[in-house]
Design a protein around this motif. Structure first.
Motif, PDB file in Angstrom:
ATOM      1  N   GLY A   1       0.821  -1.200   0.000  1.00  0.00           N
ATOM      2  CA  GLY A   1       0.000   0.000   0.000  1.00  0.00           C
ATOM      3  C   GLY A   1       0.856   1.250   0.000  1.00  0.00           C
ATOM      4  N   GLY A   2       0.429   2.248  -0.813  1.00  0.00           N
ATOM      5  CA  GLY A   2       1.123   3.517  -0.807  1.00  0.00           C
ATOM      6  C   GLY A   2       2.100   3.667  -1.959  1.00  0.00           C
ATOM      7  N   VAL A   3       2.592   4.904  -2.086  1.00  0.00           N
ATOM      8  CA  VAL A   3       3.504   5.234  -3.171  1.00  0.00           C
ATOM      9  C   VAL A   3       4.931   5.297  -2.625  1.00  0.00           C
ATOM     10  CG1 VAL A   3       4.137   6.968  -4.883  1.00  0.00           C
ATOM     11  CG2 VAL A   3       1.732   6.541  -4.376  1.00  0.00           C
ATOM     12  N   THR A   4       5.825   4.561  -3.244  1.00  0.00           N
ATOM     13  CA  THR A   4       7.230   4.612  -2.859  1.00  0.00           C
ATOM     14  C   THR A   4       8.032   5.186  -4.015  1.00  0.00           C
ATOM     15  OG1 THR A   4       6.982   2.672  -1.463  1.00  0.00           O
ATOM     16  CG2 THR A   4       9.215   3.256  -2.128  1.00  0.00           C
ATOM     17  N   ALA A   5       8.826   6.205  -3.741  1.00  0.00           N
ATOM     18  CA  ALA A   5       9.669   6.787  -4.787  1.00  0.00           C
ATOM     19  C   ALA A   5      11.051   6.166  -4.700  1.00  0.00           C
ATOM     20  CB  ALA A   5       9.755   8.294  -4.618  1.00  0.00           C
ATOM     21  N   LEU A   6      11.556   5.750  -5.852  1.00  0.00           N
ATOM     22  CA  LEU A   6      12.912   5.205  -5.932  1.00  0.00           C
ATOM     23  C   LEU A   6      13.766   6.298  -6.560  1.00  0.00           C
ATOM     24  CD1 LEU A   6      14.652   2.695  -5.553  1.00  0.00           C
ATOM     25  CD2 LEU A   6      13.777   1.804  -7.684  1.00  0.00           C
ATOM     26  N   VAL A   7      14.695   6.854  -5.783  1.00  0.00           N
ATOM     27  CA  VAL A   7      15.478   7.986  -6.281  1.00  0.00           C
ATOM     28  C   VAL A   7      16.970   7.680  -6.203  1.00  0.00           C
ATOM     29  CG1 VAL A   7      13.702   9.606  -5.516  1.00  0.00           C
ATOM     30  CG2 VAL A   7      15.661   9.147  -4.054  1.00  0.00           C
ATOM     31  N   GLY A   8      17.728   8.544  -6.838  1.00  0.00           N
ATOM     32  CA  GLY A   8      19.182   8.396  -6.816  1.00  0.00           C
ATOM     33  C   GLY A   8      19.769   9.050  -8.037  1.00  0.00           C
ATOM     34  N   PRO A   9      21.067   9.340  -8.025  1.00  0.00           N
ATOM     35  CA  PRO A   9      21.690   9.968  -9.196  1.00  0.00           C
ATOM     36  C   PRO A   9      21.725   9.010 -10.387  1.00  0.00           C
ATOM     37  CG  PRO A   9      23.315   9.519  -7.478  1.00  0.00           C
ATOM     38  CD  PRO A   9      22.001   9.162  -6.910  1.00  0.00           C
ATOM     39  N   ASN A  10      22.070   9.530 -11.559  1.00  0.00           N
ATOM     40  CA  ASN A  10      22.187   8.677 -12.755  1.00  0.00           C
ATOM     41  C   ASN A  10      23.164   7.549 -12.475  1.00  0.00           C
ATOM     42  OD1 ASN A  10      20.495  10.268 -14.227  1.00  0.00           O
ATOM     43  ND2 ASN A  10      22.130  11.490 -15.143  1.00  0.00           N
ATOM     44  N   GLY A  11      22.847   6.367 -12.945  1.00  0.00           N
ATOM     45  CA  GLY A  11      23.767   5.251 -12.788  1.00  0.00           C
ATOM     46  C   GLY A  11      23.756   4.632 -11.405  1.00  0.00           C
ATOM     47  N   ALA A  12      22.769   4.991 -10.590  1.00  0.00           N
ATOM     48  CA  ALA A  12      22.726   4.441  -9.237  1.00  0.00           C
ATOM     49  C   ALA A  12      22.222   3.004  -9.222  1.00  0.00           C
ATOM     50  CB  ALA A  12      21.847   5.312  -8.348  1.00  0.00           C
ATOM     51  N   GLY A  13      21.559   2.591 -10.302  1.00  0.00           N
ATOM     52  CA  GLY A  13      21.034   1.230 -10.359  1.00  0.00           C
ATOM     53  C   GLY A  13      19.536   1.144 -10.126  1.00  0.00           C
ATOM     54  N   LYS A  14      18.840   2.298 -10.198  1.00  0.00           N
ATOM     55  CA  LYS A  14      17.394   2.309  -9.950  1.00  0.00           C
ATOM     56  C   LYS A  14      16.653   1.449 -10.969  1.00  0.00           C
ATOM     57  CE  LYS A  14      17.132   6.767 -10.739  1.00  0.00           C
ATOM     58  NZ  LYS A  14      18.498   7.202 -11.058  1.00  0.00           N
TER      59      LYS A  14
ATOM     60  N   LYS B   1      -3.192   0.054  -3.538  1.00  0.00           N
ATOM     61  CA  LYS B   1      -2.143  -0.561  -4.364  1.00  0.00           C
ATOM     62  C   LYS B   1      -0.762  -0.158  -3.855  1.00  0.00           C
ATOM     63  CE  LYS B   1      -4.820  -0.961  -8.540  1.00  0.00           C
ATOM     64  NZ  LYS B   1      -4.758  -1.750  -9.726  1.00  0.00           N
ATOM     65  N   THR B   2       0.198  -1.008  -4.173  1.00  0.00           N
ATOM     66  CA  THR B   2       1.588  -0.708  -3.875  1.00  0.00           C
ATOM     67  C   THR B   2       2.222  -0.185  -5.153  1.00  0.00           C
ATOM     68  OG1 THR B   2       1.527  -2.630  -2.436  1.00  0.00           O
ATOM     69  CG2 THR B   2       3.694  -1.648  -2.872  1.00  0.00           C
ATOM     70  N   ILE B   3       2.668   1.062  -5.146  1.00  0.00           N
ATOM     71  CA  ILE B   3       3.213   1.656  -6.365  1.00  0.00           C
ATOM     72  C   ILE B   3       4.657   2.077  -6.105  1.00  0.00           C
ATOM     73  CG2 ILE B   3       2.994   3.547  -8.013  1.00  0.00           C
ATOM     74  CD1 ILE B   3      -0.009   3.498  -7.493  1.00  0.00           C
ATOM     75  N   VAL B   4       5.564   1.555  -6.913  1.00  0.00           N
ATOM     76  CA  VAL B   4       6.965   1.959  -6.824  1.00  0.00           C
ATOM     77  C   VAL B   4       7.292   2.737  -8.083  1.00  0.00           C
ATOM     78  CG1 VAL B   4       9.353   1.195  -6.617  1.00  0.00           C
ATOM     79  CG2 VAL B   4       7.530  -0.093  -5.489  1.00  0.00           C
ATOM     80  N   VAL B   5       7.798   3.944  -7.919  1.00  0.00           N
ATOM     81  CA  VAL B   5       7.990   4.790  -9.079  1.00  0.00           C
ATOM     82  C   VAL B   5       9.384   5.419  -9.025  1.00  0.00           C
ATOM     83  CG1 VAL B   5       6.584   6.495  -7.838  1.00  0.00           C
ATOM     84  CG2 VAL B   5       7.093   6.855 -10.229  1.00  0.00           C
ATOM     85  N   VAL B   6      10.136   5.240 -10.118  1.00  0.00           N
ATOM     86  CA  VAL B   6      11.457   5.863 -10.205  1.00  0.00           C
ATOM     87  C   VAL B   6      11.254   7.327 -10.585  1.00  0.00           C
ATOM     88  CG1 VAL B   6      13.650   5.916 -11.444  1.00  0.00           C
ATOM     89  CG2 VAL B   6      12.604   3.720 -10.872  1.00  0.00           C
ATOM     90  N   LEU B   7      11.787   8.227  -9.771  1.00  0.00           N
ATOM     91  CA  LEU B   7      11.600   9.660 -10.018  1.00  0.00           C
ATOM     92  C   LEU B   7      12.942  10.365 -10.038  1.00  0.00           C
ATOM     93  CD1 LEU B   7       8.632  10.569  -7.645  1.00  0.00           C
ATOM     94  CD2 LEU B   7       8.573  10.318 -10.121  1.00  0.00           C
ATOM     95  N   HIS B   8      13.045  11.391 -10.892  1.00  0.00           N
ATOM     96  CA  HIS B   8      14.233  12.228 -10.853  1.00  0.00           C
ATOM     97  C   HIS B   8      13.983  13.507 -10.085  1.00  0.00           C
ATOM     98  CE1 HIS B   8      17.555  10.361 -12.734  1.00  0.00           C
ATOM     99  NE2 HIS B   8      16.838   9.964 -13.767  1.00  0.00           N
ATOM    100  N   ASP B   9      12.730  13.979 -10.148  1.00  0.00           N
ATOM    101  CA  ASP B   9      12.418  15.228  -9.461  1.00  0.00           C
ATOM    102  C   ASP B   9      12.040  14.920  -8.017  1.00  0.00           C
ATOM    103  OD1 ASP B   9      11.530  17.579  -8.478  1.00  0.00           O
ATOM    104  OD2 ASP B   9      10.388  18.137 -10.270  1.00  0.00           O
TER     105      ASP B   9
END
Lengths: 330, 252
Positions: free
Chosen positions: B27-40, B187-195
């Motif tokens: 449940g909930g929104v999880t943001a996956l963040v990190g600099p370029n090339g971090a492996g997200k 729902k469980t939402i994992v989203v890669v974000l840059h901002d």
């Protein structure tokens, strides 16, 4: 016009109906062409001529359908619309086999080969080569360019080898080779025809059953895996099917490099969709119209003086060039 | 719930991920963040079984990613990859309809059609339903792909940089939609974000990677401090509070 737009937005699939009509029309025309081929200009011993034409028609339809089906599947898997399996060097391999056979056995020995043996040997060889070529490179779709290049290089190699051996052949026997180098529908062995028809029918049925899977495969590997497809298993199975269809039809009548490309491009243009439920039957229908139609025309209009496969290949080659120039993205 | 245990991944000798272990609650929104090339993206691709696991294990909703049949997995987790190029000539409605493939294997039932319509509606695509996907703008196509993933009806959704190609209006709109979907359907939402500010405004949780290692996995408010952000992105950025929301001044 606004009313029509409203209606389109309201109903779920107005295009489906139009596409279905198109496919039905293509199939109707194909049937009509077959009827013309069979019944127009019947003279003399009607039963005999009809039997002869029937077996010719069976060969033509089978080759047409397998060229169309194998090209559709191949293009979908490779995600590339200017390729067909026979452009991948299979025709060159076939030619090379013929050349070596004529060279080794001589013209008479070549002609005396038991057709069933020659046929099954060629099918087995071509399936083996194409699977050996395709399968190891299918781990990822990104390797497709490598596969295509390998196909071209192999094709070139087989062609050069054929040319080399052809220089060593007695000029009289070269004529025998020339006869085997172009697809021919005049003299087909009935036993082989029956085997080929069974293979083509089963292969086409399998392709039809997989039409929804093919639609998903067309989305690309990542999307297909995301939607639950076992990518490697499906692609392997489908490529085996392509190899089987191409090998059978090539061994039966000879190489037809551009037929598949021509009819799939035409069918896609007419249908306006790449949905396999429509494209598969449409391409098969167009292939029958082109091949049977050309053969009927050649017999009726030119008294059999024109070699149909040459004409079909010429037009197909032009379409290939047109596709190359008109589409910047493949 | 997503459980990641001791996952490492390398391309040849180059390590992409080293020994990642983390748990993302259901449940909930999880943001996956990190600099370029971090492996997200690699981590997301491993979760979505687009890459084979080299070491470690991943389970989504209790199902092991490596051992569960594809079709069952496709009803558990939906994935949207970065840059999903559509090569075939498809209408938007057909494209979104592919989301129902794991359920109906291509033969859409009336229920499927209803769900497709709902997805089109939700992502503001009804007017484009009969357009060919290759005639759409990048942002429109992106929305169509997200609608397709939504249409899959999975409890877990993985989105790799869904804000790419979207203008401010649709980026905000998409994040709000994800938020609403997560809240209303649990729902469980994992989203890669840059901002990072989109994460600040919409995510419950932030998972941060750097150089293939886990930096932090915590609720959003606790991640948005200058110290933690510096540990993730490698430079100091101020965090202001505007209208009760933390705003990261990453661009100054």
């Amino acid at each position: 016009m606004p009313g029509r737009v409203m209606a389109e937005a309201a109903t779920a699939s107005p295009h489906r109906a139009a596409e279905r009509r198109t496919v039905l029309a293509i199939c109707a025309i194909a049937t009509a062409v077959c009827a013309v081929f069979l019944f127009v200009g019947l003279r003399g011993n009607v039963a005999f001529v009809l039997g002869l034409r029937l077996s010719q028609l069976l060969g033509l339809v089978q080759v047409a359908v397998s060229a169309a089906v194998s090209t559709v599947i191949f293009q979908t898997i490779t995600g590339n619309r200017i390729l067909s399996p026979s452009i991948m060097g299979l025709d060159a391999l076939y030619l090379f086999c013929q050349t070596v056979l004529v060279f080794a056995l001589g013209g008479f020995g070549y002609a005396a080969l038991p057709p069933a043996w020659k046929f099954s040997g060629e099918v087995a060889l071509m399936m083996a080569i194409s699977l050996a070529l395709f399968l190891p490179m299918l781990r990822r779709r990104s390797d497709m360019m490598l596969m295509i290049l390998t196909g071209f290089v192999l094709g070139l190699m087989f062609r050069s080898l054929s040319a080399l051996v052809a220089r060593l052949i007695d000029p009289n026997e070269f004529a025998v080779l020339q006869g085997a180098s172009f697809a021919t529908f005049q003299s087909l062995d009935e036993g082989l025809l029956a085997i080929g028809a069974v293979v083509t029918a089963l292969g086409t049925a399998a392709a039809w059953r997989a039409r929804h899977v093919l639609d998903v495969i067309a989305l690309g590997r990542d999307a297909a895996v995301g939607l639950g497809l076992d990518w490697n298993r499906w692609v392997t199975a489908l490529l085996s099917l392509v190899a089987c269809l191409v090998a059978t039809s090539t061994a039966l009548v000879g190489p037809l490099a551009f037929l598949g490309l021509l009819v799939v491009a035409l069918a896609e243009r007419v249908c306006g969709t790449r949905g396999h439920g429509f494209l598969l039957p449409a391409a098969a229908g167009v292939a029958v119209i082109v091949l049977v139609g050309a053969q009927a025309l050649a017999r009726l209009g030119f008294g059999g003086a024109v070699v149909v496969s040459v004409v079909v290949e010429f037009v197909g080659g032009l379409v290939f060039l047109a596709l190359l120039f008109s589409r910047r993205h493949g | 719930m997503i459980e990641i245990e001791g996952v490492s991944f390398s391309h040849g000798r180059a390590p992409i991920l080293s020994d990642i272990s983390l748990t993302i609650p259901a449940g909930g929104v999880t943001a996956l963040v990190g600099p370029n090339g971090a492996g997200k993206s690699t981590l997301l691709a491993l979760m979505a079984r687009l890459l084979p696991l080299q070491a470690g294990s991943i389970a989504i909703a209790g199902r092991s990613v490596a051992a569960t049949p594809g079709r069952e997995m496709a009803r558990t987790v939906a994935i949207l990859r970065q840059d999903p190029g559509v090569s075939s000539r498809l209408r938007v409605r057909e494209l979104v309809g592919f989301g129902r493939f794991p359920h109906s294997r291509g033969r859409l039932t009336a229920e499927d059609e209803r769900l497709v319509d709902e997805a089109l509606e939700r992502f503001d695509l009804t007017g484009l339903a009969h357009r060919f996907a290759d005639t759409l703008s990048g942002g429109q196509r992106q929305r169509a792909m997200i609608a397709m993933a939504y249409c899959q009806g999975c409890q877990t959704m993985l989105l790799d940089e869904p804000l790419n190609n979207l203008d401010m209006f649709y980026a905000r709109d998409l994040m709000r939609t994800l938020r609403m979907v997560a809240d209303s359907q649990n729902k469980t939402i994992v989203v890669v974000l840059h901002d990072i500010n989109h994460a600040a405004a919409h995510a419950d949780r932030i998972v941060a990677l750097r150089d293939g290692r886990l930096v932090v996995n915590d609720v959003t408010a606790r991640v948005l401090t200058p110290e933690t952000l510096q540990a993730i992105f490698g430079y100091r950025m101020e965090v202001a509070t505007v209208g009760g929301l933390p705003v990261v001044l990453h661009h100054r």
